[in-house]
Design an enzyme around this catalytic site. Structure first.
Site, mmCIF file in Angstrom:
data_model
loop_
_atom_site.group_PDB
_atom_site.id
_atom_site.type_symbol
_atom_site.label_atom_id
_atom_site.label_comp_id
_atom_site.label_asym_id
_atom_site.label_seq_id
_atom_site.Cartn_x
_atom_site.Cartn_y
_atom_site.Cartn_z
ATOM 1 N N GLU A 1 3.316 80.582 18.757
ATOM 2 C CA GLU A 1 3.338 79.258 18.135
ATOM 3 C C GLU A 1 4.630 78.518 18.423
ATOM 4 O OE1 GLU A 1 2.421 80.207 14.106
ATOM 5 O OE2 GLU A 1 0.371 80.763 14.666
ATOM 6 N N ASN B 1 10.361 82.059 21.338
ATOM 7 C CA ASN B 1 10.935 83.248 20.672
ATOM 8 C C ASN B 1 10.013 83.927 19.662
ATOM 9 O OD1 ASN B 1 13.332 83.369 22.069
ATOM 10 N ND2 ASN B 1 14.303 81.858 20.744
ATOM 11 N N ASP C 1 7.584 83.234 34.106
ATOM 12 C CA ASP C 1 8.778 84.075 34.110
ATOM 13 C C ASP C 1 9.544 83.964 32.793
ATOM 14 O OD1 ASP C 1 8.267 84.932 36.680
ATOM 15 O OD2 ASP C 1 9.438 83.336 37.598
ATOM 16 N N GLY D 1 2.103 80.827 34.553
ATOM 17 C CA GLY D 1 3.311 80.016 34.397
ATOM 18 C C GLY D 1 3.498 79.083 35.572
ATOM 19 N N SER D 2 4.753 78.667 35.776
ATOM 20 C CA SER D 2 5.027 77.682 36.818
ATOM 21 C C SER D 2 5.500 78.330 38.115
ATOM 22 C CB SER D 2 6.096 76.703 36.338
ATOM 23 O OG SER D 2 5.643 76.054 35.179
ATOM 24 N N THR D 3 6.295 79.396 38.034
ATOM 25 C CA THR D 3 6.800 80.036 39.257
ATOM 26 C C THR D 3 6.176 81.422 39.443
ATOM 27 O OG1 THR D 3 8.906 78.929 38.756
ATOM 28 C CG2 THR D 3 8.900 80.490 40.554
ATOM 29 N N ARG E 1 7.153 69.760 37.909
ATOM 30 C CA ARG E 1 8.486 69.318 37.512
ATOM 31 C C ARG E 1 9.574 69.898 38.410
ATOM 32 N NH1 ARG E 1 7.054 73.507 34.299
ATOM 33 N NH2 ARG E 1 8.603 75.023 33.563
ATOM 34 N N GLU F 1 15.678 80.202 32.221
ATOM 35 C CA GLU F 1 16.270 79.668 30.989
ATOM 36 C C GLU F 1 17.754 79.412 31.223
ATOM 37 O OE1 GLU F 1 14.888 81.230 27.086
ATOM 38 O OE2 GLU F 1 13.903 82.666 28.422
HETATM 39 C C1 LIG Z 1 12.230 71.834 51.615
HETATM 40 C C2 LIG Z 1 11.709 72.681 50.536
HETATM 41 C C3 LIG Z 1 12.611 73.769 50.147
HETATM 42 C C4 LIG Z 1 12.051 74.543 49.014
HETATM 43 C C5 LIG Z 1 12.823 75.780 48.724
HETATM 44 C C6 LIG Z 1 12.056 76.545 47.729
HETATM 45 C C7 LIG Z 1 12.626 77.883 47.408
HETATM 46 C C8 LIG Z 1 11.979 78.348 46.132
HETATM 47 C C9 LIG Z 1 12.562 79.617 45.655
HETATM 48 C C10 LIG Z 1 12.146 79.840 44.269
HETATM 49 C C11 LIG Z 1 12.757 81.059 43.703
HETATM 50 C C12 LIG Z 1 12.301 81.208 42.312
HETATM 51 C C13 LIG Z 1 12.962 82.285 41.577
HETATM 52 C C14 LIG Z 1 12.386 82.371 40.203
HETATM 53 C C15 LIG Z 1 12.684 81.535 39.245
HETATM 54 C C16 LIG Z 1 12.017 81.593 37.906
HETATM 55 O O1 LIG Z 1 12.576 82.626 37.154
HETATM 56 C C17 LIG Z 1 12.199 80.280 37.198
HETATM 57 C C18 LIG Z 1 11.351 80.226 35.942
HETATM 58 O O2 LIG Z 1 9.996 80.293 36.255
HETATM 59 P P1 LIG Z 1 8.847 79.831 35.221
HETATM 60 O O3 LIG Z 1 8.901 78.363 35.128
HETATM 61 O O4 LIG Z 1 7.552 80.363 35.793
HETATM 62 O O5 LIG Z 1 9.138 80.441 33.875
HETATM 63 N N1 LIG Z 1 11.816 79.205 38.069
HETATM 64 C C19 LIG Z 1 12.689 78.319 38.519
HETATM 65 O O6 LIG Z 1 13.853 78.319 38.186
HETATM 66 C C20 LIG Z 1 12.162 77.268 39.409
HETATM 67 C C21 LIG Z 1 12.818 77.234 40.715
HETATM 68 C C22 LIG Z 1 12.118 76.150 41.440
HETATM 69 C C23 LIG Z 1 12.475 75.964 42.775
HETATM 70 C C24 LIG Z 1 11.762 74.799 43.357
HETATM 71 C C25 LIG Z 1 12.539 74.246 44.403
HETATM 72 C C26 LIG Z 1 11.944 73.046 44.977
HETATM 73 C C27 LIG Z 1 12.971 72.441 45.852
HETATM 74 C C28 LIG Z 1 12.557 71.196 46.487
HETATM 75 C C29 LIG Z 1 13.666 70.704 47.379
HETATM 76 C C30 LIG Z 1 13.235 69.494 48.041
HETATM 77 C C31 LIG Z 1 14.121 69.051 49.144
HETATM 78 C C32 LIG Z 1 13.457 67.899 49.812
HETATM 79 C C33 LIG Z 1 14.282 67.301 50.855
HETATM 80 C C34 LIG Z 1 13.638 66.190 51.562
HETATM 81 N N1 LIG Z 2 4.000 78.472 21.647
HETATM 82 C C1 LIG Z 2 5.087 78.103 22.318
HETATM 83 N N2 LIG Z 2 5.580 76.855 22.211
HETATM 84 C C2 LIG Z 2 6.658 76.468 22.916
HETATM 85 N N3 LIG Z 2 7.338 77.271 23.772
HETATM 86 C C3 LIG Z 2 6.889 78.518 23.926
HETATM 87 C C4 LIG Z 2 5.747 78.994 23.204
HETATM 88 N N4 LIG Z 2 5.532 80.287 23.568
HETATM 89 C C5 LIG Z 2 6.509 80.603 24.451
HETATM 90 N N5 LIG Z 2 7.324 79.560 24.674
HETATM 91 C C6 LIG Z 2 8.496 79.465 25.584
HETATM 92 O O1 LIG Z 2 8.122 78.723 26.733
HETATM 93 C C7 LIG Z 2 9.001 79.063 27.794
HETATM 94 C C8 LIG Z 2 8.353 78.901 29.147
HETATM 95 O O2 LIG Z 2 7.198 79.634 29.210
HETATM 96 P P1 LIG Z 2 6.533 80.183 30.541
HETATM 97 O O3 LIG Z 2 5.308 80.917 30.100
HETATM 98 O O4 LIG Z 2 7.492 80.915 31.340
HETATM 99 O O5 LIG Z 2 6.034 78.869 31.293
HETATM 100 P P2 LIG Z 2 6.598 78.118 32.583
HETATM 101 O O6 LIG Z 2 6.421 79.057 33.717
HETATM 102 O O7 LIG Z 2 5.734 76.913 32.732
HETATM 103 O O8 LIG Z 2 8.023 77.800 32.326
HETATM 104 C C9 LIG Z 2 9.402 80.487 27.511
HETATM 105 O O9 LIG Z 2 10.787 80.585 27.625
HETATM 106 C C10 LIG Z 2 8.950 80.789 26.093
HETATM 107 O O10 LIG Z 2 10.029 81.232 25.302
#
Ligand SMILES: CCCCCCCCCCCCC/C=C/[C@@H](O)[C@H](COP(=O)(O)O)NC(=O)CCCCCCCCCCCCCCC
Ligand SMILES: Nc1ncnc2c1ncn2[C@@H]1O[C@H](COP(=O)(O)OP(=O)(O)O)[C@@H](O)[C@H]1O
Ligand SMILES: [Ca+2]
Length: 541
Positions: free
Chosen positions: A168, A171, A194, A236-238, A307, A499
């Site tokens: 909900e 945390n 993640d 999730g997103s990544t 995003r 985070e």
């Molecule tokens: C030209 C495009 C270059 C793109 C390079 C992409 C490299 C992506 C490596 C991603 C490593 C991700 C490591 C994991 C991170 C996650 O822990 C963490 C949380 O995930 P959750 O949201 O599922 O909870 N995710 C993140 O921090 C997101 C990282 C997102 C990286 C996206 C990067 C997009 C970059 C776009 C650059 C664009 C340049 C364009 C120039 C014309």
């Molecule tokens: N019910 C909730 N409402 C708001 N935030 C939440 C809820 N449940 C978990 N979260 C938080 O949302 C954050 C992102 O969640 P996650 O599942 O990794 O999605 P994303 O990959 O889109 O970031 C987590 O850090 C978690 O603590």
């Protein structure tokens, strides 16, 4: 039916059973745990299923339509059973498939279901009771639907009982893990990204330390391993932790790895500031580029996974660099290096060897009552990005990851330093994270395999931490007024598995195999597999 029973061994069942409208020879080698049959159609294709990859076996009532066609008509009352099993497809994807065999003899049918069920009972590593946390707002907000439609039916087929908590608030899962009767469960499942995985991991590791009286604020405390496995259903997103440990982010594949009871140990980094525990990290600990992306993207959560592209583009254009000092202890216990061509795969030899080496080193230090005072390397500079990764960080955006040769369980992290360079050069480096080319082959990129590191920004070194906070606000304003400015007046933020951290000065230590996942690492995608199954079939049939 024929029962071959070599002395002292479990029997092998060989029967001619009905499959569809034809007959086929089915073999169950109970000693080796293998079920095999040759499909009467489909060009006589051979099927070969290890019992460790059978999901369930059920007696089946044949429906009227099935009974009224073909051979069924000749049988007064055909008896049938269905085997549900893992079918491995391309790109590490697993499906749940089923096959129904029939025969006229009730005893024979019972004997088969009995034998198969007994073999399933012997799979002691399979979970029976799971605690499931669903983040309904992760990724594209499909977590609940994904769980109900794709995962829950498989768990119930495999006779796994579950307690499901739909979170909900942030945390909720973490706090809940400190209260529940954890011994009741064989594992914890998180449905989300993640960030959600990180929350569940903090709950479990934190609970373990609390129960064992270990103070997490002590950066040198030997942490207690967490033996309750975590399963990740990607929503999730990544989804980098799932992708890097399974090879694909797919809810059905992950559910099947949970059901068959896979186990993959994982390194975890602890992050401290001034003897205060901040967070654990398993995937990316990133300062500069990935920290700035995360900070900007948090305000755009409504955009969903997009995003990161929006904030990534913005952050790329801002081209901020940050000045600071990195000190690290190289990981001498491991055989691998970040520039290796081979990557971590199921049953990884480098992970096993490194764990043993590390255990021996620690034993020696313990006997001599010595602290680990191995050499520290110090690097000062201006960086666009500082990335520390405990695993490859492969994800759909970067299929081979930020550090393709990083290991899941070798007690080390890869520290990637991207120094100040032109926008064009930085773009070339970024693009190489998405294709087959070597992202480290640039003069402005350095990579080290480390077991611990520390970072302090120049700003906090110059001013002391209190002044930094004031400076941050003032200069932050200044920078926003000059969007074209790339200077390093303000600190960046650490991105810790998705985070943000409150402090820019941190101390990080890798804890070898601190926890376990329901996964087996990425399987080798080779012809060997086909050759193995072919020779085994030839042997069996
Ligand atoms: C030209 C495009 C270059 C793109 C390079 C992409 C490299 C992506 C490596 C991603 C490593 C991700 C490591 C994991 C991170 C996650 O822990 C963490 C949380 O995930 P959750 O949201 O599922 O909870 N995710 C993140 O921090 C997101 C990282 C997102 C990286 C996206 C990067 C997009 C970059 C776009 C650059 C664009 C340049 C364009 C120039 C014309
Ligand atoms: N019910 C909730 N409402 C708001 N935030 C939440 C809820 N449940 C978990 N979260 C938080 O949302 C954050 C992102 O969640 P996650 O599942 O990794 O999605 P994303 O990959 O889109 O970031 C987590 O850090 C978690 O603590
Ligand atoms: Ca590692």
């Amino acid at each position: 039916m024929e029962q071959q029973l070599p002395a002292g061994r479990r029997p092998r069942l060989v029967s001619s059973l009905g499959l569809g409208q034809r007959c086929c020879e089915v073999t169950l080698d109970q000693e080796r745990g293998l079920l095999a049959w040759r499909h009467p159609r489909r060009g006589g294709e051979n099927y070969f299923v290890p019992t460790s990859e059978i999901i369930a076996v059920e007696e089946t009532e044949l429906n009227k339509k099935q009974r009224n066609t073909g051979k069924w008509q000749k049988l007064a009352k055909p008896h049938a059973f269905t085997v549900y099993y893992v079918k491995k497809a391309r790109n590490h994807r697993w499906w749940c498939r089923d096959v129904t065999f029939w025969c006229g003899d009730e005893n024979l049918c019972n004997q088969w279901t009995q034998a198969l069920k007994e073999l399933l009972e012997m799979q002691k590593c399979r979970p029976k009771q799971l605690l499931v946390y669903i983040n309904p707002y992760g990724g594209k907000r499909q977590g609940k639907k994904i769980y109900e439609q794709k995962v829950a039916p498989l768990f119930s087929l495999a006779s796994i009982s579950t307690d499901v908590v739909i979170t909900e608030h942030a945390n909720h899962a973490k706090d809940n893990l400190f209260e529940v009767n954890i011994n009741k469960y064989d594992g914890v499942v998180c449905v989300g990204g993640d960030g959600m995985f990180s929350e569940v991991m903090h709950g479990l590791i934190g609970r373990m330390q609390k129960d064992s009286g270990i103070d997490q604020n002590n950066p040198k405390a030997p942490l207690v391993q967490c033996n309750i496995r975590i399963g990740i259903i990607p929503a999730g997103s990544t989804d980098c932790v799932c992708y890097s440990t399974v090879g694909i982010s797919d809810p059905v594949t992950s559910a099947l790895h949970i059901i068959v009871g896979d186990s993959q140990p994982l390194d975890v980094s602890s992050v401290h500031h001034n003897n205060t525990f901040l967070k654990y990290s398993v995937s990316l600990l990133g300062y500069g580029f990935y920290g700035d992306i995360l900070k900007d993207s948090e305000k755009k959560r409504w955009m969903g996974p997009m995003r990161y592209d929006y904030s990534g583009f913005k952050t790329f254009l801002s081209h901020h660099y940050y000045e600071g000092t990195i000190s690290f202890q190289p990981a001498k216990h491991t055989l691998g290096s970040p520039r290796d061509k081979d990557s971590c795969r199921t049953g990884c030899y480098i992970c096993k060897e490194s764990e043993q080496q590390l255990a021996e080193q620690q034993k020696k230090c313990g006997l001599k009552h010595e602290e680990d005072e191995e050499e520290w390397k110090v690097i000062k500079g201006k960086f666009l990005a500082i990335n520390a990764v405990n695993m490859s960080c492969a994800c759909p955006r970067s299929p081979k990851g930020l550090s393709p040769a990083a290991h899941l369980a070798d007690g080390s992290a890869d520290l990637i330093l991207v120094r100040k360079c032109s926008r064009f050069d930085f773009l070339r480096h970024l693009v190489r994270n998405t294709n087959q080319d070597d992202q480290f082959d640039f003069s402005f990129v350095d990579v080290y395999r480390v077991k611990s590191f520390q970072f302090t920004s120049k700003l906090s070194e110059d001013n002391g931490s209190n002044v930094t906070d004031i400076g941050k606000k003032r200069f932050g304003q200044f920078c926003r007024d000059h969007p074209a400015c790339c200077c390093n007046i303000a600190d960046s933020t650490w991105n810790c598995d998705g985070e943000t951290l409150d402090s820019s000065a941190i101390e990080v230590r890798v804890h070898c195999q601190l926890m376990k996942l329901f996964a087996r690492g990425i399987e080798e995608n080779c012809k060997d597999e086909a050759a193995y199954s072919h020779s085994s079939i030839e042997h069996l049939l």
